[in-house]
Design a protein around this motif. Structure first.
Motif, mmCIF file in Angstrom:
data_model
loop_
_atom_site.group_PDB
_atom_site.id
_atom_site.type_symbol
_atom_site.label_atom_id
_atom_site.label_comp_id
_atom_site.label_asym_id
_atom_site.label_seq_id
_atom_site.Cartn_x
_atom_site.Cartn_y
_atom_site.Cartn_z
ATOM 1 N N UNK A 400 0.824 -1.209 0.000
ATOM 2 C CA UNK A 400 0.000 0.000 0.000
ATOM 3 C C UNK A 400 0.860 1.263 0.000
ATOM 4 N N UNK A 401 1.980 1.215 0.713
ATOM 5 C CA UNK A 401 2.861 2.380 0.781
ATOM 6 C C UNK A 401 3.490 2.715 -0.564
ATOM 7 N N UNK A 402 3.533 1.755 -1.450
ATOM 8 C CA UNK A 402 4.117 2.004 -2.769
ATOM 9 C C UNK A 402 3.160 2.749 -3.694
ATOM 10 N N UNK A 403 1.889 2.900 -3.291
ATOM 11 C CA UNK A 403 0.940 3.646 -4.117
ATOM 12 C C UNK A 403 1.255 5.135 -4.017
ATOM 13 N N UNK A 404 1.312 5.832 -5.137
ATOM 14 C CA UNK A 404 1.740 7.237 -5.096
ATOM 15 C C UNK A 404 0.829 8.162 -4.306
ATOM 16 N N UNK A 405 -0.415 7.768 -4.068
ATOM 17 C CA UNK A 405 -1.329 8.631 -3.321
ATOM 18 C C UNK A 405 -1.295 8.380 -1.822
ATOM 19 N N UNK A 406 -0.509 7.386 -1.392
ATOM 20 C CA UNK A 406 -0.466 7.005 0.027
ATOM 21 C C UNK A 406 0.797 7.556 0.677
ATOM 22 N N UNK A 407 0.616 8.380 1.710
ATOM 23 C CA UNK A 407 1.758 8.930 2.441
ATOM 24 C C UNK A 407 2.137 8.056 3.632
ATOM 25 N N UNK A 417 -13.357 -14.156 13.117
ATOM 26 C CA UNK A 417 -13.842 -15.370 12.485
ATOM 27 C C UNK A 417 -14.180 -15.174 11.029
ATOM 28 N N UNK A 418 -15.372 -15.648 10.633
ATOM 29 C CA UNK A 418 -15.788 -15.555 9.240
ATOM 30 C C UNK A 418 -16.043 -14.112 8.820
ATOM 31 N N UNK A 419 -16.260 -13.228 9.797
ATOM 32 C CA UNK A 419 -16.542 -11.822 9.497
ATOM 33 C C UNK A 419 -15.274 -10.976 9.435
ATOM 34 N N UNK A 420 -14.108 -11.575 9.687
ATOM 35 C CA UNK A 420 -12.858 -10.800 9.687
ATOM 36 C C UNK A 420 -12.574 -10.257 8.300
ATOM 37 N N UNK A 421 -12.154 -8.991 8.244
ATOM 38 C CA UNK A 421 -11.817 -8.377 6.962
ATOM 39 C C UNK A 421 -10.663 -7.402 7.164
ATOM 40 N N UNK A 422 -9.917 -7.208 6.102
ATOM 41 C CA UNK A 422 -8.758 -6.322 6.150
ATOM 42 C C UNK A 422 -9.178 -4.877 5.941
ATOM 43 N N UNK A 423 -8.673 -4.017 6.814
ATOM 44 C CA UNK A 423 -9.008 -2.595 6.751
ATOM 45 C C UNK A 423 -7.712 -1.785 6.709
ATOM 46 N N UNK A 424 -7.680 -0.773 5.865
ATOM 47 C CA UNK A 424 -6.505 0.093 5.755
ATOM 48 C C UNK A 424 -6.839 1.488 6.246
ATOM 49 N N UNK A 425 -5.984 2.016 7.128
ATOM 50 C CA UNK A 425 -6.087 3.401 7.592
ATOM 51 C C UNK A 425 -4.990 4.176 6.873
ATOM 52 N N UNK A 426 -5.378 5.110 6.030
ATOM 53 C CA UNK A 426 -4.438 5.749 5.111
ATOM 54 C C UNK A 426 -4.360 7.255 5.345
ATOM 55 N N UNK A 457 -11.563 0.929 3.783
ATOM 56 C CA UNK A 457 -10.570 1.996 3.837
ATOM 57 C C UNK A 457 -11.111 3.155 4.656
ATOM 58 N N UNK A 458 -10.241 3.745 5.474
ATOM 59 C CA UNK A 458 -10.577 5.019 6.109
ATOM 60 C C UNK A 458 -9.404 5.961 5.912
ATOM 61 N N UNK A 459 -9.715 7.248 5.759
ATOM 62 C CA UNK A 459 -8.698 8.272 5.535
ATOM 63 C C UNK A 459 -8.554 9.136 6.773
ATOM 64 N N UNK A 460 -7.312 9.393 7.172
ATOM 65 C CA UNK A 460 -7.037 10.219 8.351
ATOM 66 C C UNK A 460 -5.951 11.234 8.003
ATOM 67 N N UNK A 461 -5.861 12.283 8.815
ATOM 68 C CA UNK A 461 -4.824 13.298 8.595
ATOM 69 C C UNK A 461 -3.458 12.807 9.025
ATOM 70 N N UNK A 462 -3.408 11.966 10.065
ATOM 71 C CA UNK A 462 -2.152 11.398 10.524
ATOM 72 C C UNK A 462 -2.419 10.149 11.340
ATOM 73 N N UNK A 478 -8.073 1.786 19.071
ATOM 74 C CA UNK A 478 -9.105 2.501 19.820
ATOM 75 C C UNK A 478 -9.806 3.518 18.930
ATOM 76 N N UNK A 479 -9.027 4.223 18.100
ATOM 77 C CA UNK A 479 -9.590 5.243 17.224
ATOM 78 C C UNK A 479 -10.507 4.636 16.163
#
Length: 483
Positions: A400-407, A417-426, A457-462, A478-479
């Motif tokens: 993900x860090x190699x994507x030019x829009x990701x800082x 369990x079966x509901x587990x999913x990958x989430x990215x905070x960018x 995906x969720x977008x944050x300032x930092x 927690x956030x």
């Protein structure tokens, strides 16, 4: 170089070049003679207060020449100094004092008033005055403990990493040679003294008779201030976590300036440097040597990789490189597994627990590349299970860090369990043009198997950071409302 106890480095430099600057702190500069004299005075005062070889001396204050002089004084007695970040709450300081049976806490007036436990004996810097003659230096064995660095433990209780003179010197002597450090250098000290990055700044300078310039905690993450510091204070060697350099690039317009004329070496460690930002810096500073150093507090730096123009075509993170500081590195299992470190920098152990024996298992995962270098994968304890597959979050983050829009990015898991999913905070490079979930999934699909593609995906300032500048996964969880 002949190995000597840490206390003798300043003594030797004061004898060689007494008028040379040793420490800069804001407008204050002290020479090696002055630092040696201050350490002598504090040594006598500590002895008068009953500090003896092997005792623990806690130091809780903002960075200053006085703090360094007390550290030196403790070493001259054969005591063990314990530096604490100034932001620590009093309750944590008292907990650490109790855990290492501290003989004395040296602090300032404001912090001394916060100590309520009668078990913690404290003294203010201003009170460390004595008419007693300077005490004779105690010459410890190189395998005696020199300092304890307290880190966050997995149980929530602080964990004291105990390092010997030999541990520190094995790293310092290697680092001095690797960076070509000389007396004319001026090192920026960005890391707090309780963070192992500061060992190079201080003792690399003292070993060579160079100067160290202190960055205080209120300056450490002020982007404009850091850029001015680097460019205006004749810094020749910079060492910090990557996030500090990213901060300077993103909010301090570092790359809009000319390459710093005097800077010759830039070292980063403590976390992966997002490849897009690293290559931007490598391109902007063609005349600066750059090193990626790796090693946990328990071993200090045990691997190194020099980033050169050859890396400008990379799409993924640079390697952590090959063994450093005379360490022996192995992977368990071989080729791709946990990094295991043996050698002279491996800690004595955790304070209060049995001594550490043999190699140290880092908990970090790596693989060997075709060039015989180690490529960092992530933490062993960051291994999670999603869609029936065990996966390493660091593997997802590096792509993900190699994507030019990701800082900056942190991957995590939502659900179980079966509901587990990958989430990215960018953190996007440009808040006006953030990456979309579809774009990031398409980007990852070219490099990762389907089960490693992010679901949300969720977008944050930092991203939240610890006091040492590393990603704070607990606060991140927690956030994001994670358990």
């Amino acid at each position: 170089m002949t190995a000597v106890p840490l206390a003798e480095l300043v003594i030797a430099a004061a004898a060689r070049t007494p008028a040379a600057p040793a420490v800069h702190c804001g407008p204050v500069t002290v020479s090696y003679r002055e630092l040696d004299d201050m350490a002598r005075g504090y040594t006598a005062a500590l002895v008068e207060l009953g500090v003896a070889p092997g005792d623990r001396v806690l130091i809780w204050a903002e960075k200053s020449v006085e703090v360094i002089a007390v550290m030196q004084a403790a070493l001259r007695i054969g005591a063990i100094y314990v530096p604490l970040a100034p932001a620590n709450p009093a309750a944590r300081v008292e907990l650490i004092a109790d855990s290492c049976s501290a003989t004395l806490l040296v602090t300032d007036a404001a912090r001394a008033s916060r100590i309520s436990s009668p078990r913690t004996r404290s003294v203010e810097f201003a009170a460390l005055r004595t008419n007693a003659p300077a005490a004779e230096c105690h010459r410890p064995d190189l395998d005696d403990p020199a300092y304890i660095l307290f880190t966050s433990g997995s149980t929530g209780a602080p964990k004291g990493v105990c390092l010997s003179h030999r541990n520190a010197l094995a790293f310092v002597e290697w680092a001095v040679a690797a960076t070509g450090l000389v007396a004319a250098d001026r090192l920026a000290n960005h890391a707090p003294f309780n963070f192992d990055l500061s060992v190079f700044d201080l003792y690399g300078a003292f070993r060579t008779g160079a100067a160290v310039d202190l960055i205080t905690s209120d300056q450490a993450y002020a982007a404009d201030v850091l850029v001015e510091f680097l460019c205006d204070r004749a810094i020749t060697v910079w060492y910090s976590v990557p996030s500090a350099l990213q901060l300077m690039m993103r909010y301090g317009a570092l790359l809009h300036r000319a390459e710093p004329q005097l800077l010759r070496t830039c070292v980063f460690a403590g976390e992966p440097f997002p490849i897009a930002d690293l290559l931007s810096l490598r391109t902007a500073w063609p005349n600066v040597r750059m090193f990626n150093w790796y090693g946990p507090t328990e071993t200090n730096v045990c691997a190194s990789y020099e980033v050169t123009a050859r890396d400008l075509t990379r799409e993924r993170a640079v390697p952590i490189g090959v063994a450093a500081s005379r360490a022996q590195l192995t992977l368990d299992p071989a080729d791709e597994g946990e990094i295991v470190v043996d050698g002279p920098t491996v800690m004595l152990g955790y304070w209060g627990l049995p001594p550490h024996r043999g190699p140290y298992r880092t908990g970090d995962l790596a693989r060997n590349n075709d060039a015989g270098q180690l490529e960092y994968i992530g933490r062993r304890d960051a291994m999670v299970k999603v869609r029936g597959h065990r996966l390493e979050l660091g593997d997802v983050e590096s792509v993900l860090l190699a994507h030019p829009a990701v800082a900056a990015v942190a991957a995590t898991v939502l659900g179980t369990g079966l509901d587990a999913r990958l989430h990215a905070v960018v953190v996007p490079h440009d808040s006006d043009a953030p990456p979309t979930l579809l774009a990031l999934k398409a980007h990852c699909a070219a490099q990762l198997p389907t089960y490693l593609l992010i679901d949300s995906l969720s977008l944050v300032d930092e991203l939240p950071r610890t006091a040492n500048g590393k990603l704070d996964r607990t606060e991140l969880a927690a956030a994001q409302g994670l358990p």
